[in-house]
Design a protein around this motif. Sequence first.
Motif, PDB file in Angstrom:
ATOM      1  N   GLY A  45       6.800  -6.690   0.923  1.00 26.90           N
ATOM      2  CA  GLY A  45       8.025  -5.964   0.081  1.00 26.90           C
ATOM      3  C   GLY A  45       7.630  -4.415  -0.141  1.00 26.90           C
ATOM      4  O   GLY A  45       8.422  -4.011  -1.012  1.00 26.90           O
ATOM      5  N   SER A  65       7.252  -0.460   1.980  1.00 30.50           N
ATOM      6  CA  SER A  65       7.849   0.243   2.966  1.00 30.50           C
ATOM      7  C   SER A  65       6.892   1.442   3.284  1.00 30.50           C
ATOM      8  O   SER A  65       5.738   1.468   2.569  1.00 30.50           O
ATOM      9  N   PRO A 125       3.718  -3.972  10.539  1.00 30.66           N
ATOM     10  CA  PRO A 125       5.112  -3.984   9.822  1.00 30.66           C
ATOM     11  C   PRO A 125       5.396  -5.491   9.236  1.00 30.66           C
ATOM     12  O   PRO A 125       6.086  -5.578   8.197  1.00 30.66           O
ATOM     13  N   ASP A 126       4.816  -6.687   9.875  1.00 29.49           N
ATOM     14  CA  ASP A 126       5.040  -7.834   9.402  1.00 29.49           C
ATOM     15  C   ASP A 126       4.442  -7.782   7.922  1.00 29.49           C
ATOM     16  O   ASP A 126       4.999  -8.506   7.136  1.00 29.49           O
ATOM     17  N   ARG A 170       6.584  -6.164   5.531  1.00 28.53           N
ATOM     18  CA  ARG A 170       7.814  -6.955   5.073  1.00 28.53           C
ATOM     19  C   ARG A 170       7.212  -8.090   4.205  1.00 28.53           C
ATOM     20  O   ARG A 170       7.683  -8.636   3.134  1.00 28.53           O
TER      21      ARG A 170
END
Length: 486
Positions: free
Chosen positions: A200, A202, A193-194, A197
């Motif tokens: 940018g 999903s 998930p890092d 993010r």
Amino acid sequence: MIGKIIEICARHRWLVLMFYAAAAMGAVQAVRSVKLDAIPDLSDPQVIVFTEYMGRSPTIVEDQVTYPIASHLLAAPRVSAVRGYSMFGMSFIYVVFDEGTDVYWARSRVLESLSSIQGRLPAGVTPTLGPDATAIGWVYEYALVDRTGKHDLAELRSLQDFTLRYAVESVPGVAQVATVGGYEKQFQVTVDPDKLRAYGLSLDDVATAVRRSNAEVGGRVLEMSGREYFVRGRGYLENLAQLEQVVLRDDRGTPVRIGDVARVQFGPEIRRGVAELDGQGEAVGAIVASRYGENALDVIERVKTKLEELKPGLPPGVEIVPTYDRSSLIHRSIATLRHTLIEEGVTVALVILLFLLHFRSALLPIVSMPLAVLLAFVPMYLLGIPSTIMSLGGIAIAIGATVDAEIVMIEACHKKLEHAPPGISAAERAKLLHEAAKEVTPAIFFSLLIIAVAFLPVFGLSGQAGRLFKPLAYTKTSVMLSAAIL
């Protein structure tokens, strides 16, 4: 009427023998053609509708899948009950039809109903019918075992799912081969998930990229030098490295790939259970379900033959171990009837020989009793009644009554001959036998008919009780009627 039949039979003995021979040949053919099983089928005529709605809670599955389908199927013709079961990601609906409904007619009606309700279901949700098998369709089971340790459970599961299952399902009479145990191999993408993010992105971007990359597209035909060439784009993923190279986004000329934000590996699907063999550890098993109305013994033999053909092509060290085989139970059921028939025939013959000291008199039960039993298989074949524990039990019950009638006939004939003057001619002796037969045959005939119709109330049973006891009543009545005629 009975007296005339006795006179004709006594006058034309060879005609009677020819009738016996013809009846025996027809009965033997019926025995060979009747369906063989061990367990009577007590299940209702039903159709199972299975629907997947993965990731949804039982409440959502109930409201959006189970309830709309179940309420719509209630209006199908000859439906007596609809039972729905909702669980995490899955819905099961059991559509029960009226007694005597043909299963394949019921399946076609359910398909018609499902085709009209598709628009009311969530996108991507497609109901499917269960196999055309009944509750007793589980006839054979085997396990894949590798005692050398060269192949893990995932490899054995892949061998079963993509090789053995399709081969066994091609066997005539097999409705389904369900795999049990092992690990279902998957391409798994574990996202960081890092990193997502940071770029940018999903999870939807990753799922969409994987879905769009694993496909094949077609183009038009290109004509060159009088030949046509098909243009197509081949994009199926074949290994983990290709999946890692799938592009998520082009960031200023530098592509962002799945391998940059996730770890790609092989892994197992989530399991809801395991299969273990003889306490020696996990194994991969398969359940073979027989099709509705098939001869279970023939299906089992065909499955065994197919598995023997597949054994030479298995990887080194892999064995197919049978874990359940109903054919042994079927053979034991038949052996029980055979033992009972031989035992009673020998006993009656010995009793007659002991008290009458006359071998020809003992031939009557020895010949007619097995023929009466064999003739009972003719209506079984015509009515589609399988040979099960209950139907064979009806034959065993009726054997004793048929023997009693024959002993009464023999004793009446001997009593007539005892009171005859010595030195009578053959014609006079035959006349005495005809008179003895005329005296006792009507009573014997109608007594057998009364015993035969004693099970008439059983034919009025319905539901599971009727499916359990009607085969016994049919076979017992058939034996008594054939014995009366003989």
